[in-house]
Scaffold this motif. Structure first.
Motif, PDB file in Angstrom:
ATOM      1  N   PHE A  94       0.784  -1.221   0.085  1.00 32.28           N
ATOM      2  CA  PHE A  94       0.060   0.050   0.082  1.00 32.28           C
ATOM      3  C   PHE A  94       0.866   1.413  -0.046  1.00 32.28           C
ATOM      4  N   SER A  95       1.773   1.322   0.840  1.00 34.13           N
ATOM      5  CA  SER A  95       2.819   2.602   1.095  1.00 34.13           C
ATOM      6  C   SER A  95       3.647   2.642  -0.166  1.00 34.13           C
ATOM      7  N   LYS A  96       3.826   1.702  -0.884  1.00 33.06           N
ATOM      8  CA  LYS A  96       4.692   1.928  -2.075  1.00 33.06           C
ATOM      9  C   LYS A  96       3.942   1.933  -3.417  1.00 33.06           C
ATOM     10  N   ASN A  97       2.693   1.908  -3.316  1.00 31.41           N
ATOM     11  CA  ASN A  97       1.915   1.733  -4.579  1.00 31.41           C
ATOM     12  C   ASN A  97       0.637   2.768  -4.426  1.00 31.41           C
ATOM     13  N   ARG A  98       0.866   3.819  -3.633  1.00 33.61           N
ATOM     14  CA  ARG A  98      -0.584   4.779  -3.504  1.00 33.61           C
ATOM     15  C   ARG A  98      -1.144   5.090  -4.912  1.00 33.61           C
ATOM     16  N   GLY A  99      -2.294   4.901  -5.030  1.00 36.60           N
ATOM     17  CA  GLY A  99      -2.841   5.407  -6.300  1.00 36.60           C
ATOM     18  C   GLY A  99      -2.714   4.744  -7.718  1.00 36.60           C
ATOM     19  N   ARG A 100      -1.876   3.595  -7.346  1.00 40.64           N
ATOM     20  CA  ARG A 100      -1.489   2.735  -8.695  1.00 40.64           C
ATOM     21  C   ARG A 100      -2.082   1.165  -8.672  1.00 40.64           C
ATOM     22  N   SER A 101      -2.762   1.018  -9.789  1.00 42.85           N
ATOM     23  CA  SER A 101      -3.174  -0.270  -9.814  1.00 42.85           C
ATOM     24  C   SER A 101      -2.227  -1.381 -10.582  1.00 42.85           C
ATOM     25  N   PRO A 102      -1.970  -2.566 -10.408  1.00 42.58           N
ATOM     26  CA  PRO A 102      -1.123  -2.963 -10.961  1.00 42.58           C
ATOM     27  C   PRO A 102      -1.385  -3.293 -12.339  1.00 42.58           C
ATOM     28  N   GLU A 103      -0.127  -3.572 -13.412  1.00 39.16           N
ATOM     29  CA  GLU A 103      -0.673  -3.727 -14.662  1.00 39.16           C
ATOM     30  C   GLU A 103      -1.114  -5.235 -15.085  1.00 39.16           C
ATOM     31  N   THR A 104      -0.993  -6.114 -14.429  1.00 38.69           N
ATOM     32  CA  THR A 104      -1.480  -7.438 -14.704  1.00 38.69           C
ATOM     33  C   THR A 104      -2.677  -7.870 -13.848  1.00 38.69           C
ATOM     34  N   LEU A 105      -3.570  -8.778 -14.371  1.00 36.36           N
ATOM     35  CA  LEU A 105      -4.728  -9.449 -13.429  1.00 36.36           C
ATOM     36  C   LEU A 105      -4.062  -9.931 -12.407  1.00 36.36           C
ATOM     37  N   ASP A 138      -5.441  -7.074  -4.064  1.00 38.02           N
ATOM     38  CA  ASP A 138      -6.930  -6.993  -3.599  1.00 38.02           C
ATOM     39  C   ASP A 138      -6.683  -7.915  -2.370  1.00 38.02           C
ATOM     40  N   ALA A 139      -6.254  -8.996  -2.419  1.00 44.42           N
ATOM     41  CA  ALA A 139      -6.502 -10.063  -1.738  1.00 44.42           C
ATOM     42  C   ALA A 139      -5.663  -9.380  -0.216  1.00 44.42           C
ATOM     43  N   ASP A 140      -4.474  -8.762  -0.457  1.00 40.82           N
ATOM     44  CA  ASP A 140      -3.944  -8.183   0.801  1.00 40.82           C
ATOM     45  C   ASP A 140      -4.903  -7.113   1.433  1.00 40.82           C
ATOM     46  N   ARG A 141      -5.238  -6.292   0.696  1.00 39.73           N
ATOM     47  CA  ARG A 141      -5.983  -5.121   1.160  1.00 39.73           C
ATOM     48  C   ARG A 141      -6.999  -5.750   1.855  1.00 39.73           C
ATOM     49  N   LEU A 142      -8.011  -6.790   1.268  1.00 42.71           N
ATOM     50  CA  LEU A 142      -9.037  -7.285   2.144  1.00 42.71           C
ATOM     51  C   LEU A 142      -8.642  -7.512   3.474  1.00 42.71           C
ATOM     52  N   ASP A 170      -6.024   7.145   7.965  1.00 50.90           N
ATOM     53  CA  ASP A 170      -5.013   7.432   7.013  1.00 50.90           C
ATOM     54  C   ASP A 170      -4.809   6.330   5.874  1.00 50.90           C
ATOM     55  N   LYS A 171      -5.524   4.806   6.247  1.00 51.60           N
ATOM     56  CA  LYS A 171      -5.214   3.828   5.414  1.00 51.60           C
ATOM     57  C   LYS A 171      -6.519   2.861   5.074  1.00 51.60           C
ATOM     58  N   LEU A 172      -7.244   2.281   6.283  1.00 51.69           N
ATOM     59  CA  LEU A 172      -8.089   1.704   6.213  1.00 51.69           C
ATOM     60  C   LEU A 172      -9.356   2.096   5.429  1.00 51.69           C
ATOM     61  N   LEU A 173      -9.661   3.150   5.886  1.00 47.81           N
ATOM     62  CA  LEU A 173     -11.181   3.669   5.349  1.00 47.81           C
ATOM     63  C   LEU A 173     -10.950   4.012   3.880  1.00 47.81           C
ATOM     64  N   LEU A 174      -9.665   4.037   3.358  1.00 52.19           N
ATOM     65  CA  LEU A 174      -9.435   4.431   1.823  1.00 52.19           C
ATOM     66  C   LEU A 174      -9.593   3.014   0.985  1.00 52.19           C
ATOM     67  N   LEU A 175      -9.458   1.933   1.657  1.00 52.51           N
ATOM     68  CA  LEU A 175      -8.934   0.880   1.028  1.00 52.51           C
ATOM     69  C   LEU A 175     -10.047   0.407   0.004  1.00 52.51           C
ATOM     70  N   LYS A 176     -11.471   0.666   0.351  1.00 48.19           N
ATOM     71  CA  LYS A 176     -12.771   0.350  -0.373  1.00 48.19           C
ATOM     72  C   LYS A 176     -12.668   0.766  -1.624  1.00 48.19           C
ATOM     73  N   SER A 177     -12.307   1.819  -1.728  1.00 52.03           N
ATOM     74  CA  SER A 177     -12.396   2.615  -2.980  1.00 52.03           C
ATOM     75  C   SER A 177     -11.131   2.486  -4.019  1.00 52.03           C
ATOM     76  N   GLU A 178     -10.169   1.625  -3.307  1.00 52.45           N
ATOM     77  CA  GLU A 178      -9.006   1.225  -4.139  1.00 52.45           C
ATOM     78  C   GLU A 178      -8.871  -0.093  -4.559  1.00 52.45           C
ATOM     79  N   MET A 179      -9.884  -0.849  -4.514  1.00 51.49           N
ATOM     80  CA  MET A 179      -9.990  -2.250  -4.952  1.00 51.49           C
ATOM     81  C   MET A 179      -9.899  -2.387  -6.501  1.00 51.49           C
TER      82      MET A 179
END
Length: 200
Positions: free
Chosen positions: A102-113, A120-124, A155-164
């Motif tokens: 999360f800290s190293k990839n803020r606002g960035r979605s991975p390129e691969t499925l 997503d699995a980690d953030r859940l 700072d983090k947890l409440l933001l994750l829903k919208s970043e899946m």
């Protein structure tokens, strides 16, 4: 090279050894939950490479900077090289692992499925009831006050829903997000504290 199922089993054993004694919320139990979250998400995406997803999920914290003083995915690479994985597979898994944090990839979605699924699995596992438990386990281990741990929600947890990334994860995240907001409301009621941020 051993069969893929055998390598997955060996990886499960490896992370249990690697995280033996960890009690800050980043132990082998966390890794196995991420692995199972990834399996659940993959049910909706049969086109994903199950081996890449599974091994990336199992090794995603093997070189976490909060836990290990390693570089270039050393622990993950040692395991994969020991099991004779092809170099291109090793690199693909390392790229997937590196897209999770999360800290190293803020606002960035991975390129691969595969990367999207593992992220997503980690953030859940950072939200919902387990996310609450892990937040206070880590906070206690790190010497954080209750107030500091509560701040982590904003700072983090409440933001994750919208970043899946995946629809499957978004569905799970919605329920877990609502559980966290309910917890915070109860916390404020019981402590008499109030937070100036709105919980959406």
């Amino acid at each position: 090279m051993m069969s893929k199922d055998t390598i997955i089993s060996e990886a499960s054993d490896y992370v249990r050894e690697l995280f033996a004694g960890n009690s800050d919320g980043h132990g082998a139990d966390h890794t196995m939950r991420v692995y199972h979250n990834a399996q659940k998400i993959m049910e909706t995406y049969p086109e994903a490479d199950a081996f890449i997803v599974s091994l990336s999920a199992l090794l995603h914290d093997a070189d976490d900077h909060k836990l290990f003083n390693t570089e270039n995915n050393l622990n993950a690479r040692l395991f994969m090289e020991k099991n004779d994985l092809p170099p291109d597979t090793i690199e693909q898994i390392c790229r997937t692992i590196n897209s999770v944090s999360f800290s190293k990839n803020r606002g960035r979605s991975p390129e691969t499925l595969e990367g999207k699924i593992v992220q997503d699995a980690d953030r859940l596992d950072a939200i919902g009831a387990i996310g609450i438990a892990r937040t206070f386990a880590y906070g206690g281990n790190a010497g954080r006050s209750l107030a500091d741990s509560i701040k982590h929600f904003y700072d983090k947890l409440l933001l994750l829903k919208s970043e899946m990334n995946t629809e499957a994860a978004k569905d799970i995240a919605q329920k877990r997000h609502e559980y966290m907001t309910g917890f915070l409301e109860e916390y404020y009621e019981e402590t008499g504290c109030r937070h100036d941020q709105v919980i959406e």
